[in-house]
Design a protein around this motif. Structure first.
Motif, PDB file in Angstrom:
ATOM      1  N   ILE A 176       0.876  -1.278  -0.150  1.00  0.00           N
ATOM      2  CA  ILE A 176      -0.004   0.063   0.228  1.00  0.00           C
ATOM      3  C   ILE A 176       0.927   1.272   0.044  1.00  0.00           C
ATOM      4  O   ILE A 176       1.810   1.153   0.729  1.00  0.00           O
ATOM      5  CB  ILE A 176      -0.812   0.037   1.382  1.00  0.00           C
ATOM      6  N   LEU A 177       0.815   2.260  -0.865  1.00  0.00           N
ATOM      7  CA  LEU A 177       1.187   3.541  -0.838  1.00  0.00           C
ATOM      8  C   LEU A 177       0.268   4.427   0.132  1.00  0.00           C
ATOM      9  O   LEU A 177      -0.803   4.587  -0.290  1.00  0.00           O
ATOM     10  CB  LEU A 177       1.531   4.029  -2.078  1.00  0.00           C
ATOM     11  N   LEU A 178       0.943   5.081   0.931  1.00  0.00           N
ATOM     12  CA  LEU A 178      -0.133   6.051   1.919  1.00  0.00           C
ATOM     13  C   LEU A 178       0.559   7.405   1.450  1.00  0.00           C
ATOM     14  O   LEU A 178       1.708   7.673   1.915  1.00  0.00           O
ATOM     15  CB  LEU A 178       0.420   5.665   3.347  1.00  0.00           C
ATOM     16  N   ALA A 179      -0.361   8.178   0.802  1.00  0.00           N
ATOM     17  CA  ALA A 179       0.181   9.563   0.322  1.00  0.00           C
ATOM     18  C   ALA A 179       0.004  10.416   1.518  1.00  0.00           C
ATOM     19  O   ALA A 179      -0.857  10.651   2.092  1.00  0.00           O
ATOM     20  CB  ALA A 179      -0.603   9.937  -0.751  1.00  0.00           C
ATOM     21  N   GLY A 180       1.261  11.126   1.903  1.00  0.00           N
ATOM     22  CA  GLY A 180       1.127  12.066   3.083  1.00  0.00           C
ATOM     23  C   GLY A 180       1.962  13.276   2.757  1.00  0.00           C
ATOM     24  O   GLY A 180       2.888  13.289   1.914  1.00  0.00           O
ATOM     25  N   CYS A 181       1.801  14.165   3.643  1.00  0.00           N
ATOM     26  CA  CYS A 181       2.473  15.453   3.537  1.00  0.00           C
ATOM     27  C   CYS A 181       1.882  16.542   2.876  1.00  0.00           C
ATOM     28  O   CYS A 181       1.746  16.440   1.656  1.00  0.00           O
ATOM     29  CB  CYS A 181       4.016  15.563   3.311  1.00  0.00           C
ATOM     30  N   GLY A 182       1.079  17.474   3.572  1.00  0.00           N
ATOM     31  CA  GLY A 182       0.489  18.541   2.810  1.00  0.00           C
ATOM     32  C   GLY A 182      -1.175  18.002   2.176  1.00  0.00           C
ATOM     33  O   GLY A 182      -1.546  19.001   1.613  1.00  0.00           O
ATOM     34  N   VAL A 183      -1.321  16.952   2.855  1.00  0.00           N
ATOM     35  CA  VAL A 183      -2.614  16.467   2.292  1.00  0.00           C
ATOM     36  C   VAL A 183      -3.621  17.085   2.783  1.00  0.00           C
ATOM     37  O   VAL A 183      -3.654  17.175   4.137  1.00  0.00           O
ATOM     38  CB  VAL A 183      -2.749  14.939   2.238  1.00  0.00           C
ATOM     39  N   ASN A 184      -4.681  17.978   2.114  1.00  0.00           N
ATOM     40  CA  ASN A 184      -5.584  18.516   2.970  1.00  0.00           C
ATOM     41  C   ASN A 184      -6.854  18.471   2.179  1.00  0.00           C
ATOM     42  O   ASN A 184      -7.235  17.903   1.050  1.00  0.00           O
ATOM     43  CB  ASN A 184      -5.263  20.197   3.064  1.00  0.00           C
ATOM     44  N   GLU A 185      -7.999  19.147   2.477  1.00  0.00           N
ATOM     45  CA  GLU A 185      -9.493  19.372   2.142  1.00  0.00           C
ATOM     46  C   GLU A 185      -9.486  19.851   0.790  1.00  0.00           C
ATOM     47  O   GLU A 185     -10.394  19.411   0.069  1.00  0.00           O
ATOM     48  CB  GLU A 185     -10.275  20.060   2.989  1.00  0.00           C
ATOM     49  N   ASN A 186      -8.318  20.573   0.338  1.00  0.00           N
ATOM     50  CA  ASN A 186      -8.367  21.304  -0.981  1.00  0.00           C
ATOM     51  C   ASN A 186      -7.747  20.496  -2.035  1.00  0.00           C
ATOM     52  O   ASN A 186      -7.768  20.757  -3.228  1.00  0.00           O
ATOM     53  CB  ASN A 186      -7.585  22.578  -0.909  1.00  0.00           C
ATOM     54  N   ASN A 187      -6.891  19.269  -1.805  1.00  0.00           N
ATOM     55  CA  ASN A 187      -5.948  18.770  -2.715  1.00  0.00           C
ATOM     56  C   ASN A 187      -6.058  17.089  -2.741  1.00  0.00           C
ATOM     57  O   ASN A 187      -5.892  16.374  -3.634  1.00  0.00           O
ATOM     58  CB  ASN A 187      -4.626  18.975  -2.665  1.00  0.00           C
ATOM     59  N   ILE A 188      -6.914  16.545  -1.626  1.00  0.00           N
ATOM     60  CA  ILE A 188      -6.929  15.140  -1.672  1.00  0.00           C
ATOM     61  C   ILE A 188      -7.396  14.779  -2.624  1.00  0.00           C
ATOM     62  O   ILE A 188      -7.235  13.690  -3.267  1.00  0.00           O
ATOM     63  CB  ILE A 188      -7.622  14.685  -0.246  1.00  0.00           C
ATOM     64  N   ALA A 189      -8.696  15.094  -3.161  1.00  0.00           N
ATOM     65  CA  ALA A 189      -9.591  14.444  -4.403  1.00  0.00           C
ATOM     66  C   ALA A 189      -8.671  14.425  -5.642  1.00  0.00           C
ATOM     67  O   ALA A 189      -8.527  13.475  -6.496  1.00  0.00           O
ATOM     68  CB  ALA A 189     -10.532  15.211  -4.757  1.00  0.00           C
ATOM     69  N   ARG A 190      -7.700  15.366  -5.869  1.00  0.00           N
ATOM     70  CA  ARG A 190      -6.777  15.567  -6.790  1.00  0.00           C
ATOM     71  C   ARG A 190      -5.765  14.477  -6.737  1.00  0.00           C
ATOM     72  O   ARG A 190      -5.473  13.851  -7.869  1.00  0.00           O
ATOM     73  CB  ARG A 190      -6.292  16.878  -7.104  1.00  0.00           C
ATOM     74  N   ILE A 191      -5.046  14.278  -5.647  1.00  0.00           N
ATOM     75  CA  ILE A 191      -4.056  13.427  -5.578  1.00  0.00           C
ATOM     76  C   ILE A 191      -4.627  11.899  -5.781  1.00  0.00           C
ATOM     77  O   ILE A 191      -4.061  11.109  -6.429  1.00  0.00           O
ATOM     78  CB  ILE A 191      -3.408  13.528  -4.196  1.00  0.00           C
TER      79      ILE A 191
END
Length: 251
Positions: A176-191
């Motif tokens: 599993i890749l866990l995306a982290g650092c700077g993830v927030n309500e404004n960019n999580i959907a794009r990531i």
């Protein structure tokens, strides 16, 4: 369990409670957040385990800030901290070791993996400062880690989207890749949309002002490093919910 999983980087039991109320699937409990996260205290882990009734508890195993090249005595400390985390009921542990050349330190990792048997293991953002992420991915899979916390070797996961997408394809469901650092309500959907990653790590913190009425702001507990002693960042229920909802609304 839904398609997406959300892990909150928590800096206290208070933040753990907020993460749970906000709907997090698990927390990564850390001390020393300004240093990138260090091993929390015995008491912090114990009380977090008591209050987290339906949210999984992962504990970072990192004896100090700075690089990820550890001495023999530091590895011994990490082994003892894994033992303590297990005894206190942690569901998982988070660690990572590198060599001086920026490769995954396989002998050190094998010792830690043996100590962590039965616990979920995340290889943390030491991955983001390794020499060859594609090679490291294969080595970490072979070690038996469950996931890798990564920003795609960039300051934030949003900036790291190109490498995150590449690594997600390389992993082919083996880790599993866990995306982290700077993830927030404004960019999580794009990531999520651009990488295909479905686990996310974020802090959702807000600045809380101290209730101290008497203040001596001339004195800093950090010596020459000045930190505002009368404010602290704590995970907010509102921001956890908003970040999760901002992704679910795009599904």
């Amino acid at each position: 369990m839904g398609k997406y999983q959300f892990e909150i980087c928590t800096n206290s039991v208070e933040s753990c409670l907020a993460a749970q109320e906000g709907g997090a699937d698990r927390v990564e409990l850390c001390a020393g957040i300004p240093e990138g996260g260090t091993t929390p205290s015995y008491g912090e882990i114990a009380i977090a385990r008591e209050v987290l009734t339906h949210t999984r508890l992962h504990v970072i195993i990192r004896p100090r800030g700075g690089d990820f090249l550890y001495s023999d005595i530091e590895i011994r400390t990490m082994l003892k901290d894994i033992e303590i985390a297990r005894k206190l009921g942690a569901d998982g542990v988070v660690f990572g070791c590198l060599t001086a050349e920026g490769e995954v330190d396989l002998p050190a990792m094998q010792k830690l993996m043996e100590a962590a048997q039965g616990l979920s293991v995340t290889f943390h953002r030491a991955f983001d400062v390794c020499r060859n992420p594609q090679k490291a991915l294969e080595q970490i899979i072979k070690l038996g880690c469950n996931r890798i916390l990564t920003s795609g070797q960039q300051p934030t996961a949003e900036l790291g989207i190109p490498l995150l997408e590449e690594l997600q394809k390389q992993a082919t469901g083996r880790i599993i890749l866990l995306a982290g650092c700077g993830v927030n309500e404004n960019n999580i959907a794009r990531i999520a949309a651009e990488t295909g990653i479905y686990e996310f790590h974020f802090s959702a913190r807000e600045n809380i002002q101290s209730e101290m009425k008497f203040r001596n702001e001339a004195v800093s507990m950090g010596g020459t490093v000045h930190i505002n002693e009368y404010a602290r960042n704590v995970t907010s229920v509102r921001r956890v919910k908003e970040t999760i909802e901002s992704l679910h609304k795009r599904i």
